[in-house]
Write a protein that holds these residues in place. Structure first.
Motif, mmCIF file in Angstrom:
data_model
loop_
_atom_site.group_PDB
_atom_site.id
_atom_site.type_symbol
_atom_site.label_atom_id
_atom_site.label_comp_id
_atom_site.label_asym_id
_atom_site.label_seq_id
_atom_site.Cartn_x
_atom_site.Cartn_y
_atom_site.Cartn_z
ATOM 1 N N ASP A 118 34.112 -12.490 13.913
ATOM 2 C CA ASP A 118 34.797 -12.105 12.685
ATOM 3 C C ASP A 118 35.859 -13.162 12.359
ATOM 4 N N SER A 119 36.559 -12.970 11.251
ATOM 5 C CA SER A 119 37.494 -13.986 10.771
ATOM 6 C C SER A 119 38.872 -13.889 11.421
ATOM 7 N N ILE A 120 39.502 -15.051 11.477
ATOM 8 C CA ILE A 120 40.899 -15.152 11.882
ATOM 9 C C ILE A 120 41.621 -15.784 10.679
ATOM 10 N N CYS A 121 42.628 -15.096 10.191
ATOM 11 C CA CYS A 121 43.379 -15.606 9.046
ATOM 12 C C CYS A 121 44.845 -15.778 9.437
ATOM 13 N N ILE A 122 45.380 -16.959 9.115
ATOM 14 C CA ILE A 122 46.782 -17.254 9.419
ATOM 15 C C ILE A 122 47.485 -17.593 8.102
ATOM 16 N N TYR A 123 48.571 -16.865 7.832
ATOM 17 C CA TYR A 123 49.364 -17.109 6.616
ATOM 18 C C TYR A 123 50.712 -17.674 7.039
ATOM 19 N N LEU A 124 51.019 -18.846 6.512
ATOM 20 C CA LEU A 124 52.295 -19.495 6.803
ATOM 21 C C LEU A 124 53.194 -19.327 5.576
ATOM 22 N N ALA A 125 54.096 -18.366 5.650
ATOM 23 C CA ALA A 125 54.943 -18.040 4.498
ATOM 24 C C ALA A 125 55.850 -19.197 4.110
ATOM 25 N N SER A 126 56.389 -19.891 5.113
ATOM 26 C CA SER A 126 57.332 -20.984 4.810
ATOM 27 C C SER A 126 56.640 -22.139 4.070
ATOM 28 N N GLU A 127 55.335 -22.264 4.219
ATOM 29 C CA GLU A 127 54.605 -23.338 3.571
ATOM 30 C C GLU A 127 53.711 -22.822 2.439
ATOM 31 N N GLY A 128 53.603 -21.508 2.329
ATOM 32 C CA GLY A 128 52.771 -20.914 1.281
ATOM 33 C C GLY A 128 51.285 -21.219 1.464
ATOM 34 N N LYS A 129 50.865 -21.310 2.720
ATOM 35 C CA LYS A 129 49.464 -21.627 3.002
ATOM 36 C C LYS A 129 48.798 -20.459 3.736
ATOM 37 N N SER A 130 47.533 -20.338 3.457
ATOM 38 C CA SER A 130 46.721 -19.348 4.170
ATOM 39 C C SER A 130 45.429 -20.043 4.602
ATOM 40 N N ASP A 131 45.029 -19.799 5.838
ATOM 41 C CA ASP A 131 43.814 -20.419 6.360
ATOM 42 C C ASP A 131 43.004 -19.379 7.128
ATOM 43 N N CYS A 132 41.759 -19.284 6.778
ATOM 44 C CA CYS A 132 40.864 -18.358 7.485
ATOM 45 C C CYS A 132 39.692 -19.143 8.081
ATOM 46 N N TYR A 133 39.332 -18.775 9.260
ATOM 47 C CA TYR A 133 38.153 -19.385 9.887
ATOM 48 C C TYR A 133 37.434 -18.376 10.744
#
Length: 137
Positions: free
Chosen positions: A122-137
């Motif tokens: 299944d997916s792993i999603c990481i949201y970096l609030a300080s950089e406004g980035k979201s990455d899912c893999y």
């Protein structure tokens, strides 16, 4: 002369009266194949992960996925025992019986059950609030 023989008189008379012997008994039926084994269970998924990080300036995250592996299928059941051979037809004289029939063969073992399927990632999603980035893999 008869009293000197070790075989009783009745047995000698029975043997002399057998003009032919009875037919042999029929063969027993072969056993049927065993049942198919149970299907293996499927492996579970790795699960979903969502990480939200407020300040990611000095943060490093590594996440790994490990889905479950499929179970092992069940072995097939034992085959049915072969049937017992038939008994020869009765005769008036015990020594005139035919032979008993042979027993049937035991049935073959059943087939192994169906294989299972390994679980999925299944997916792993990481949201970096300080950089406004979201990455899912």
């Amino acid at each position: 002369l008869m009293s000197q023989l070790l075989i009783p008189k009745q047995t000698i008379q029975e043997r002399c009266k057998c003009g032919s012997f009875g037919n042999a008994g029929g063969a027993g039926a072969d056993g049927v194949q065993g049942h198919t084994g149970g299907s293996a269970g499927n492996g579970g998924s790795s699960g979903k992960l969502l990480v939200s990080i407020k300040d990611a300036r000095e943060f490093d995250l590594r996440a790994e996925k490990y889905p479950g592996i499929a179970g092992i299928p069940g072995k097939g059941g034992p085959g049915q025992k072969g049937g017992i051979g038939g008994t020869a037809p009765e005769s008036r004289y015990l020594t005139c019986y035919g032979a008993n029939g042979p027993n049937g063969k035991d049935g073959p073992e059943g087939h192994e059950g169906d294989p299972g399927i390994d679980g999925q990632n299944d997916s792993i999603c990481i949201y970096l609030a300080s950089e406004g980035k979201s990455d899912c893999y």
